[in-house]
Write a protein that holds these residues in place. Structure first.
Motif, PDB file in Angstrom:
ATOM      1  N   SER A 146       0.844  -1.199   0.000  1.00 38.47           N
ATOM      2  CA  SER A 146       0.000   0.000   0.000  1.00 38.47           C
ATOM      3  C   SER A 146       0.875   1.244   0.000  1.00 38.47           C
ATOM      4  CB  SER A 146      -0.905   0.026   1.233  1.00 38.47           C
ATOM      5  OG  SER A 146      -1.772  -1.082   1.246  1.00 38.47           O
ATOM      6  N   ILE A 147       0.314   2.322  -0.533  1.00 37.50           N
ATOM      7  CA  ILE A 147       1.046   3.592  -0.530  1.00 37.50           C
ATOM      8  C   ILE A 147       0.052   4.742  -0.381  1.00 37.50           C
ATOM      9  CG2 ILE A 147       1.018   3.900  -3.057  1.00 37.50           C
ATOM     10  CD1 ILE A 147       3.892   5.009  -2.791  1.00 37.50           C
ATOM     11  N   VAL A 148       0.421   5.728   0.418  1.00 34.76           N
ATOM     12  CA  VAL A 148      -0.371   6.948   0.594  1.00 34.76           C
ATOM     13  C   VAL A 148       0.367   8.062  -0.121  1.00 34.76           C
ATOM     14  CG1 VAL A 148      -1.347   8.559   2.260  1.00 34.76           C
ATOM     15  CG2 VAL A 148      -1.192   6.136   2.824  1.00 34.76           C
ATOM     16  N   VAL A 149      -0.314   8.762  -1.024  1.00 36.60           N
ATOM     17  CA  VAL A 149       0.348   9.794  -1.828  1.00 36.60           C
ATOM     18  C   VAL A 149      -0.142  11.171  -1.396  1.00 36.60           C
ATOM     19  CG1 VAL A 149       0.617   8.231  -3.786  1.00 36.60           C
ATOM     20  CG2 VAL A 149      -1.396   9.704  -3.667  1.00 36.60           C
ATOM     21  N   SER A 150       0.657  12.175  -1.667  1.00 35.05           N
ATOM     22  CA  SER A 150       0.252  13.553  -1.388  1.00 35.05           C
ATOM     23  C   SER A 150      -0.792  13.987  -2.408  1.00 35.05           C
ATOM     24  CB  SER A 150       1.455  14.490  -1.453  1.00 35.05           C
ATOM     25  OG  SER A 150       1.942  14.578  -2.781  1.00 35.05           O
ATOM     26  N   ALA A 154      -0.983  13.080  -6.465  1.00 29.58           N
ATOM     27  CA  ALA A 154      -2.193  12.461  -7.020  1.00 29.58           C
ATOM     28  C   ALA A 154      -2.725  13.283  -8.191  1.00 29.58           C
ATOM     29  CB  ALA A 154      -3.256  12.329  -5.931  1.00 29.58           C
ATOM     30  N   GLN A 155      -2.727  14.600  -8.051  1.00 27.22           N
ATOM     31  CA  GLN A 155      -3.241  15.450  -9.131  1.00 27.22           C
ATOM     32  C   GLN A 155      -2.315  15.428 -10.337  1.00 27.22           C
ATOM     33  OE1 GLN A 155      -4.918  19.262  -8.239  1.00 27.22           O
ATOM     34  NE2 GLN A 155      -5.325  18.740  -6.098  1.00 27.22           N
ATOM     35  N   ARG A 156      -1.016  15.303 -10.109  1.00 27.46           N
ATOM     36  CA  ARG A 156      -0.086  15.238 -11.246  1.00 27.46           C
ATOM     37  C   ARG A 156      -0.298  13.974 -12.070  1.00 27.46           C
ATOM     38  NH1 ARG A 156       5.792  15.996  -8.922  1.00 27.46           N
ATOM     39  NH2 ARG A 156       6.346  15.963 -11.149  1.00 27.46           N
ATOM     40  N   TYR A 157      -0.673  12.888 -11.375  1.00 25.41           N
ATOM     41  CA  TYR A 157      -0.914  11.631 -12.091  1.00 25.41           C
ATOM     42  C   TYR A 157      -2.337  11.527 -12.637  1.00 25.41           C
ATOM     43  CZ  TYR A 157       3.410   9.128 -10.815  1.00 25.41           C
ATOM     44  OH  TYR A 157       4.709   8.697 -10.706  1.00 25.41           O
ATOM     45  N   PHE A 158      -3.333  11.825 -11.792  1.00 26.10           N
ATOM     46  CA  PHE A 158      -4.711  11.456 -12.111  1.00 26.10           C
ATOM     47  C   PHE A 158      -5.677  12.632 -12.193  1.00 26.10           C
ATOM     48  CE2 PHE A 158      -2.733   8.083  -9.503  1.00 26.10           C
ATOM     49  CZ  PHE A 158      -2.708   7.047 -10.439  1.00 26.10           C
ATOM     50  N   GLY A 159      -5.210  13.852 -11.987  1.00 26.80           N
ATOM     51  CA  GLY A 159      -6.135  14.976 -11.990  1.00 26.80           C
ATOM     52  C   GLY A 159      -6.857  15.094 -10.662  1.00 26.80           C
ATOM     53  N   ALA A 160      -8.062  15.631 -10.689  1.00 25.43           N
ATOM     54  CA  ALA A 160      -8.779  15.954  -9.445  1.00 25.43           C
ATOM     55  C   ALA A 160      -9.582  14.786  -8.881  1.00 25.43           C
ATOM     56  CB  ALA A 160      -9.714  17.143  -9.683  1.00 25.43           C
ATOM     57  N   GLY A 161      -9.678  13.660  -9.573  1.00 25.38           N
ATOM     58  CA  GLY A 161     -10.502  12.547  -9.107  1.00 25.38           C
ATOM     59  C   GLY A 161      -9.874  11.760  -7.971  1.00 25.38           C
ATOM     60  N   PRO A 163      -8.044   8.771  -6.544  1.00 23.60           N
ATOM     61  CA  PRO A 163      -7.188   7.742  -7.142  1.00 23.60           C
ATOM     62  C   PRO A 163      -7.026   6.487  -6.289  1.00 23.60           C
ATOM     63  CG  PRO A 163      -5.827   9.349  -6.034  1.00 23.60           C
ATOM     64  CD  PRO A 163      -7.261   9.731  -5.751  1.00 23.60           C
ATOM     65  N   VAL A 164      -7.766   6.371  -5.174  1.00 19.67           N
ATOM     66  CA  VAL A 164      -7.624   5.204  -4.305  1.00 19.67           C
ATOM     67  C   VAL A 164      -7.924   3.937  -5.106  1.00 19.67           C
ATOM     68  CG1 VAL A 164      -8.547   4.009  -2.285  1.00 19.67           C
ATOM     69  CG2 VAL A 164      -8.099   6.467  -2.180  1.00 19.67           C
ATOM     70  N   GLY A 165      -7.039   2.953  -5.002  1.00 18.64           N
ATOM     71  CA  GLY A 165      -7.166   1.717  -5.759  1.00 18.64           C
ATOM     72  C   GLY A 165      -6.324   1.691  -7.019  1.00 18.64           C
ATOM     73  N   LYS A 166      -5.853   2.860  -7.457  1.00 20.56           N
ATOM     74  CA  LYS A 166      -4.988   2.902  -8.644  1.00 20.56           C
ATOM     75  C   LYS A 166      -3.591   2.398  -8.267  1.00 20.56           C
ATOM     76  CE  LYS A 166      -8.141   4.993 -11.188  1.00 20.56           C
ATOM     77  NZ  LYS A 166      -8.057   6.414 -11.512  1.00 20.56           N
ATOM     78  N   GLY A 180      -4.597   5.756   0.042  1.00 22.36           N
ATOM     79  CA  GLY A 180      -5.037   7.019   0.618  1.00 22.36           C
ATOM     80  C   GLY A 180      -4.348   8.204  -0.035  1.00 22.36           C
ATOM     81  N   VAL A 181      -4.967   9.363   0.113  1.00 17.24           N
ATOM     82  CA  VAL A 181      -4.405  10.622  -0.392  1.00 17.24           C
ATOM     83  C   VAL A 181      -4.376  11.617   0.767  1.00 17.24           C
ATOM     84  CG1 VAL A 181      -4.676  12.538  -2.006  1.00 17.24           C
ATOM     85  CG2 VAL A 181      -5.246  10.201  -2.728  1.00 17.24           C
TER      86      VAL A 181
END
Length: 785
Positions: A146-150, A154-161, A163-166, A180-181
């Motif tokens: 598991s990893i929790v990202v800032s 998260a926005q740099r990778y996936f935008g505003a949605g 991303p939990v589970g990605k 988690g974010v």
């Protein structure tokens, strides 16, 4: 009454326009600098202020002393320390380890981004006040991968949605599922990693050799950080007691005379500003920078306040008569004191408005428009006004009506020395001392920019190697007509923090010596124009197994050899595990910045540590050369960002230009404020002596003698200031030069030229007012007498 005081204040400010302008300009300039420093200090001291248990959180640090007496205070600790503290002490509520090993390029959603992440456990989120924007805090690390990202990552990778589970894939460390974010914290934190992965993933990574064996290693101190949350009522004493117990693990080092190692505690609120510990992860400014900024800003503000005091004192004749009349009419001393304080505060608020305006234009990026900062600014302006006005208000309100209505009452200090003269001397002492210091700093950094460090740095292009096979890309680069030589290396010579370290011992010296080293191939010596004084380079047909090293002369001596030739063929052990043979000895060169003396170092053949290609380019069209290298590089690294740099430009960027520019700006402002104050004082003195000058002209005095008469007292004060400033400037310059192992001399002649420049400025300032006074027709000043 207050309204009347405000009306009188504006009336007096309007009546004396020149003095009002000088005061407001001087205060506004210094306040603008002070406000910038206040913003910086506010940000610095706001680090980690959002954690709910901040008063009970401690970071464990490590104190190391080597056998040769060198001491290191490190922010990091052995990785198993956290688990040992958690298992053995009742006064501890929570413990977490932060292992900063997850630094790699990571891909997700079709994007590959460099990510700076760390491994930790669930206790991290119970100790600190980081909040989750998405995810369940109770199951955040249920899966080892598991990893929790800032939120930013998260926005740099996936935008505003959400991303939990990605999945994020690290090129060296495998796949991690986002559990988690993190919300963006309300203020800065020294823990500013892009992501936090589960510490439970580390055992598998160690088994696969993706990470070194750290989980059970008490000998490896770097890279891991331990944080302890103590129970209520248990503070520094309790944690220091338990750390003293843990430090006994290393008693064997003292018995065997291999140095010493012990643990210490650091409260969370002491981590920032940075204490410049080794292996620290905080990005906050160090205490030295914070104190320097505060002292410089305070010095400028004091100069501006001196201007106000001085100009108020020289106008004391007119104001003294005003005070005398007010006292005759029944005014109390406290009322007159309050009137002058209100005038001073109003002037400071006007300066504050001008300073804010200047900052908004010059530094639109500065974050000053929030309620807390503005309130701080207003309080600062009010305090400045009160401080600047106390001396004039106290002095003028003390005048006796009978004396002041007859004649001028001068304000004296100890021994009858005039307050005006004292303030002029202090202002110019600060200016001259700062000029002396600036000259030394500029000379040292100019020397740093051009000094021969013993290796080539001109026309060397540094290219990131990424994960490319260095031999393949190197052969392609050597095929370019403008590439004269090419080498792979782990770092750039002369750059701070790019030297790696290892311990080397001989059969006779079991304790070993700490060496700096660079991982290089066998073309490094030729590309960098290094000189072999004994032995040879690495064999051309080297293998992936490390078998040989090349050392410098300092290392040869440290290993017990009387001459470089004696070191050739000597077998040594690296970190007590790898036996290698010394094949060459290099002439000493500054592989680290010139702040550091030349120490023992080695070149090692470690292809797994290569991070850069360094290309020696022929003289020619640099943009065309870079474009040709970029084409080849991108064929090996499609879609990656190109970040090549010229080595001489990278080193030049570290030669202190920003420091010199900032210091020059501050010295200019300090000198400008002093000159403005001198201008106002000379202007007013010339005005009140106009009748005396007219009488002297009628009696036959020439222009030169009159100019000397009006100017000599001020020039004497500047010479007195120079005599006081010289030892201060020399002392400050000496302390600065001690930072550098290789440095310039103090240089009395450049300092003398600096003083001469300031003296000429002061002379021009004085003559600009006295010349106008002596040129006035005497009849104009004496017509009514």
């Amino acid at each position: 009454m207050l309204k009347r005081y405000i009306v009188l204040a504006f009336r007096n400010l309007r009546r004396q326009r020149l003095f009002t302008f000088i005061n407001i300009a001087g205060l506004a300039i210094s306040m603008a600098v002070c406000l910038m420093v206040l913003v910086s200090l506010h940000e610095t001291f706001s680090y980690d202020n959002f954690h709910p248990h901040a008063g009970r959180i401690f970071r464990v640090t490590t104190k190391v002393e080597t056998t040769d007496g060198r001491k290191y205070h490190m922010a990091s600790t052995p990785l198993p320390l956290g688990e040992a503290i958690n298992a053995g002490y009742k006064d501890v509520e929570q413990v977490t380890s932060v292992y900063s090993a997850l630094i790699d390029d990571a891909a997700a959603n079709g994007k590959e981004i460099p990510v700076r992440a760390a491994f930790t456990n669930e206790a991290f989120f119970r100790i600190f006040g980081f909040k989750l924007k998405w995810g369940n805090a109770n199951t955040i690390f249920a899966d080892p991968n598991s990893i929790v990202v800032s939120d930013n990552l998260a926005q740099r990778y996936f935008g505003a949605g959400n991303p939990v589970g990605k999945v994020i894939r690290f090129s060296k460390y495998g796949n991690y599922t986002i559990s988690g974010v993190l919300e963006t914290p309300p203020s800065h934190s020294h823990l500013d990693f892009d992501a936090y992965a589960s510490l439970a993933a580390v055992p598998v990574l160690e088994q696969s050799k993706a990470l070194p064996q750290m989980l059970q290693s008490w000998d490896q101190v770097q890279g891991a950080y331990t944080y302890v949350l103590m129970k209520e009522g248990k503070g520094s004493k309790a944690i220091n007691d338990l750390l003293a117990v843990e430090s006994h693990r290393y008693d064997i080092m003292k018995k065997e005379k291999r140095g010493s190692l012990s643990f210490a505690s650091q409260p969370l609120n002491k981590i920032t500003p940075s204490q410049e510990l080794y292996d620290d992860i905080t990005s906050s400014p160090p205490w030295g920078k914070v104190l320097t900024e505060a002292l410089v800003a305070l010095g400028l503000l004091i100069c501006a306040c001196f201007n106000y005091i001085n100009l108020t004192i020289v106008r004391s004749l007119q104001r003294a008569k005003e005070v005398g009349i007010q006292k005759v009419n029944g005014a109390q001393r406290w009322q007159i004191f309050l009137q002058f304080i209100i005038e001073s505060v109003i002037l400071c608020f006007l300066s504050f408005i001008l300073a804010i305006t200047m900052l908004s234009i010059a530094r639109p990026d500065l974050r000053i428009w929030n309620a807390e900062i503005l309130l701080l600014f207003l309080v600062f302006s009010f305090v400045t006004g009160v401080v600047a006005g106390i001396i004039p208000a106290w002095s003028l309100s003390s005048f006796q009506p009978v004396k002041v209505l007859k004649n001028m009452v001068d304000i004296k200090l100890f021994g009858g020395i005039g307050l005006r003269k004292t303030l002029i001397v202090i202002q110019f002492t600060l200016s001259i001392a700062s000029i002396f210091f600036l000259i030394t700093v500029a000379r040292q950094f100019s020397y740093k920019a051009v000094v021969d460090m013993g290796f080539a740095r001109k026309d060397i292009l540094d290219v990131p190697l990424e994960k490319t096979n260095y031999e393949l890309i190197k052969q392609r680069m050597l095929g370019l007509k403008d590439v004269e030589a090419c080498t792979a290396t782990s770092g750039v010579l002369g750059m701070p923090r790019e030297t790696r370290f290892c311990r080397i011992r001989t059969r006779e010296n079991k304790e070993g010596i700490e060496f700096g080293y660079y991982a290089t191939d066998n073309d490094f010596i030729k590309t960098m124009h290094l000189t072999l004084v004994a032995g040879t380079n690495f064999p051309a047909a080297n293998t992936d197994q490390e078998r040989y090293i090349v050392i410098n002369e300092r290392a040869a001596g440290a290993l017990g050899n009387k001459t470089p030739g004696e070191a050739i063929g000597q077998n040594v052990w690296l970190n007590d595990s790898t036996q290698v043979s010394i094949v060459g000895v290099l002439k000493n060169f500054n592989y680290q910045p010139i702040e550091v003396d030349i120490r023992p170092m080695a070149l090692r053949f470690l292809p797994q540590e290569f991070t850069k290609l360094q290309l020696k380019m022929a003289k020619g069209d640099k943009p065309a050369q870079v474009a040709a290298v970029q084409d080849i590089w991108q064929s090996f690294n499609p879609g990656k960002e190109w970040k090549a740099e010229w080595m001489d430009e990278s080193l030049a960027a570290r030669n202190g230009r920003e420091v010199v520019s900032m210091l020059s700006f501050l010295v200019f402002i300090c000198t400008l404020i002093a000159a403005l104050g001198l201008l106002g004082i000379v202007s007013y003195t010339s005005f009140i002596r106009r009748k005396e000058i007219s009488v002297r002209k009628v009696l036959g005095a020439d222009v030169i003698s009159l100019l000397v008469l009006l100017s000599q007292n001020y020039l004497k004060l500047i010479f007195i200031a120079a005599l006081i400033a010289m030892p201060i400037g020399i002392l400050g310059s000496s302390f600065f030069l001690r930072i550098f192992a290789y440095r310039v001399s103090l240089g009395i002649l450049p300092m003398a030229l600096g003083f001469l420049g300031l003296f000429v400025l002061a002379l021009i300032t004085i003559l600009s007012q006295t010349w106008a006074t002596v040129q006035v027709n005497p009849a104009k000043n004496l017509r009514n007498d």
